[in-house]
Design a protein around this motif. Structure first.
Motif, short mmCIF file in Angstrom:
data_model
loop_
_atom_site.label_atom_id
_atom_site.label_comp_id
_atom_site.label_asym_id
_atom_site.label_seq_id
_atom_site.Cartn_x
_atom_site.Cartn_y
_atom_site.Cartn_z
N ALA A 306 0.84 -1.21 0.00
CA ALA A 306 0.00 0.00 0.00
C ALA A 306 0.87 1.25 0.00
CB ALA A 306 -0.92 -0.01 1.22
N ASP A 307 1.95 1.25 0.78
CA ASP A 307 2.84 2.41 0.81
C ASP A 307 3.55 2.60 -0.54
OD1 ASP A 307 2.13 2.78 3.44
OD2 ASP A 307 3.90 1.74 4.26
N ALA A 308 4.03 1.50 -1.13
CA ALA A 308 4.71 1.59 -2.42
C ALA A 308 3.77 2.06 -3.51
CB ALA A 308 5.31 0.23 -2.78
N THR A 309 2.51 1.61 -3.47
CA THR A 309 1.53 2.03 -4.47
C THR A 309 1.26 3.53 -4.37
OG1 THR A 309 0.47 -0.15 -4.37
CG2 THR A 309 -0.80 1.65 -5.33
N ALA A 310 1.08 4.04 -3.20
CA ALA A 310 0.84 5.47 -3.02
C ALA A 310 2.04 6.29 -3.46
CB ALA A 310 0.49 5.75 -1.56
N GLY A 337 -4.72 4.36 -6.96
CA GLY A 337 -5.30 4.85 -5.71
C GLY A 337 -6.31 3.87 -5.14
N ARG A 338 -7.15 3.31 -6.02
CA ARG A 338 -8.14 2.33 -5.57
C ARG A 338 -7.46 1.08 -5.05
NH1 ARG A 338 -10.15 3.80 -10.87
NH2 ARG A 338 -11.82 5.39 -10.67
N ALA A 339 -6.39 0.65 -5.76
CA ALA A 339 -5.67 -0.54 -5.31
C ALA A 339 -5.01 -0.30 -3.96
CB ALA A 339 -4.62 -0.93 -6.36
N GLY A 340 -4.50 0.91 -3.77
CA GLY A 340 -3.85 1.23 -2.50
C GLY A 340 -4.80 1.11 -1.32
N THR A 344 -4.42 -1.42 1.91
CA THR A 344 -4.48 -0.92 3.28
C THR A 344 -5.51 -1.69 4.10
OG1 THR A 344 -3.82 1.29 2.55
CG2 THR A 344 -4.91 1.12 4.69
N ALA A 345 -6.67 -2.00 3.47
CA ALA A 345 -7.70 -2.77 4.16
C ALA A 345 -7.21 -4.18 4.46
CB ALA A 345 -8.97 -2.81 3.32
N ALA A 346 -6.44 -4.78 3.53
CA ALA A 346 -5.91 -6.12 3.75
C ALA A 346 -4.91 -6.12 4.91
CB ALA A 346 -5.26 -6.64 2.48
N SER A 347 -4.17 -5.02 5.05
CA SER A 347 -3.16 -4.97 6.11
C SER A 347 -3.76 -4.93 7.50
CB SER A 347 -2.26 -3.75 5.90
OG SER A 347 -2.98 -2.55 6.11
N SER A 348 -5.06 -4.59 7.60
CA SER A 348 -5.72 -4.54 8.92
C SER A 348 -6.86 -5.55 9.03
CB SER A 348 -6.27 -3.13 9.16
OG SER A 348 -7.20 -2.76 8.16
N ALA A 349 -6.84 -6.55 8.15
CA ALA A 349 -7.92 -7.56 8.16
C ALA A 349 -7.90 -8.34 9.47
CB ALA A 349 -7.75 -8.50 6.97
N VAL A 352 -8.53 -14.33 8.03
CA VAL A 352 -7.97 -14.74 6.73
C VAL A 352 -8.94 -14.43 5.59
CG1 VAL A 352 -7.20 -16.71 5.36
CG2 VAL A 352 -6.51 -16.51 7.76
N ASP A 353 -10.24 -14.70 5.80
CA ASP A 353 -11.21 -14.46 4.72
C ASP A 353 -11.25 -12.98 4.35
OD1 ASP A 353 -11.81 -17.13 4.62
OD2 ASP A 353 -13.53 -16.98 5.99
N THR A 354 -11.25 -12.13 5.32
CA THR A 354 -11.28 -10.69 5.03
C THR A 354 -10.01 -10.27 4.31
OG1 THR A 354 -12.61 -10.33 7.03
CG2 THR A 354 -11.51 -8.41 6.07
N PHE A 355 -8.90 -10.84 4.74
CA PHE A 355 -7.62 -10.51 4.07
C PHE A 355 -7.69 -10.85 2.58
CE2 PHE A 355 -3.56 -11.92 2.37
CZ PHE A 355 -2.74 -10.82 2.62
#
Length: 405
Positions: A306-310, A337-340, A344-349, A352-355
């Motif tokens: 997410a940081d690299a994408t931004a 931007g959308r991918a970022g 970010t959401a995956a990093s705080s899932a 496992v399913d949410t990730f």
């Protein structure tokens, strides 16, 4: 009282010699030494065989050691030996009465000059420089002295086996291999096959990304090979690993150069590829363990992506595009931007399913339609690469081969 000889004809004389003088006795008196020739035309006496007299005047032989001394002196090979042989030859010539003193002296003089030059070279380090230059020249004349950017063919053999010879060719046409870099090796002794293979793997991987920045041009038919030193070639100063692009079936040719770096790209192409490759580097750091095995490691990685994408989206947005690619790149920046947000959401899932839900959505933007459109506007390859899952769960675009030279 003497009796006079009988009257009558004289006795015949010996035709092979002068008449013998008669002595007072009944027997002819023999002379005590050689008799002087009689008469004005009398010939000299014949020599007697077996008394050291030779009937012909034979020339004295040439001393063989003198010949050897002259040869070594002319070639300047082993000058100390040539000097000693010259002196020995002079001694033998005096004792034996042989010929060749001129050759012995000439060989000794030339060997003395050669010996003086060798001493001077050793004192000034010239001999070491000469040897290094000789080895470098031998490598320079070798057809395996390849450099970055060379294209070549392997005559009569396959690039997948041991390579002993190559012919450099123009990269524009067909060729079997293209050099994308070299890795120098150091050390006095051969490090071993395993160490050389490890050095080739690590060094060539870095050079590959620098030489072929447009990774989409490296299709699934292209593989990476390593031309590495052998234990035998190491003794002759071979200290270089050559990194090569070639076809996966080894004998099929490549056409055109795969080089895409600052020497071949426009400023816009270079800026675009630098940003996208930096994002790819972050994606390649995906953990080997799946999220169900190590959720924390995967969430940490998703945050890094997410940081690299931004960061790279900001770089692309700040660049001034000169080739009409402004709008396509702007659309790509929005997708990034959308991918970022998804990364970010995956990093705080929380589980496992949410990730994986956010993971899959984020990955749908990678190499998506917006990327293809931007590449097309910039004149870059528009066919996305095919990735294969390796045995450890990662992705790769091809294998690599290690070759001995």
């Amino acid at each position: 009282m003497s009796i006079p000889p009988p009257s009558g004809p004289q006795q015949p004389q010996d035709p092979y010699g002068p008449p013998q003088p008669q002595g007072p006795g009944p027997y002819p008196q023999q002379p005590y030494g050689p008799q002087a020739p009689q008469g004005p035309y009398a010939g000299a006496p014949y020599a007697v065989w077996g008394q050291g007299y030779l009937p012909l005047n034979r020339p004295a032989p040439v001393n063989g050691v003198a010949i050897a001394a002259l040869v070594l002196g002319v070639l300047c090979f082993l000058p100390a030996v040539g000097l000693v042989l010259g002196i020995v030859a002079l001694v033998q010539i005096r004792k034996r009465g042989e010929r060749g003193s001129g050759m012995a002296i000439g060989g000794a003089v030339l060997s003395s000059l050669g010996l003086a030059l060798w001493v001077l070279a050793l004192a000034t380090g010239g001999a070491s420089s000469f040897w290094e230059g000789f080895k470098e020249g031998a490598r320079g004349n070798s057809s395996l002295s390849l450099v970055k950017g060379d294209c070549f063919d392997v005559p009569g053999d396959s690039i997948g086996g041991d390579v002993y010879d190559v012919d450099t060719v123009d990269c524009v046409g067909e060729h079997e291999g293209e050099v994308f870099g070299t890795v120098p090796l150091t050390g006095g002794s051969y490090p071993g096959d395993d160490r050389v293979a490890d050095e080739a793997e690590d060094g060539c991987h870095t050079l590959e990304a620098e030489y072929a920045m447009d990774t989409w041009a490296l299709t699934e038919e292209i593989d990476v090979y390593h031309l590495t030193p052998t234990r035998e070639s190491w003794e002759w100063g071979d200290r270089q690993i050559v990194c090569v692009f070639a076809h996966t079936d080894e004998r099929s040719p490549l056409t055109g150069s795969l080089r895409s770096d600052a020497t071949t790209l426009t400023a816009d192409q270079l800026a675009f590829l630098e940003a996208m490759n930096a994002l790819d580097d972050a994606l390649y750091e995906e953990p080997e363990d799946y999220a169900e095995e190590d959720l924390d490691a995967n969430r940490t990685w998703a945050g890094d992506v997410a940081d690299a994408t931004a960061e790279q989206a900001a770089v692309l947005d700040a660049h001034t595009w000169r080739t009409g690619a402004g709008e396509p790149v702007a659309a790509l920046v929005k997708d990034m931007g959308r991918a970022g947000k998804e990364w970010t959401a995956a990093s705080s899932a929380a589980d496992v399913d949410t990730f994986y839900e956010h993971y899959d959505t984020a990955y749908s933007y990678v190499d998506g339609a917006a990327t293809v459109t931007a590449r097309n506007a910039l004149g870059l390859v528009t066919r996305p690469p095919a990735y294969e899952e390796d045995s450890e769960g990662g992705s790769t675009g091809g294998g690599d081969g290690g070759l001995d030279v």
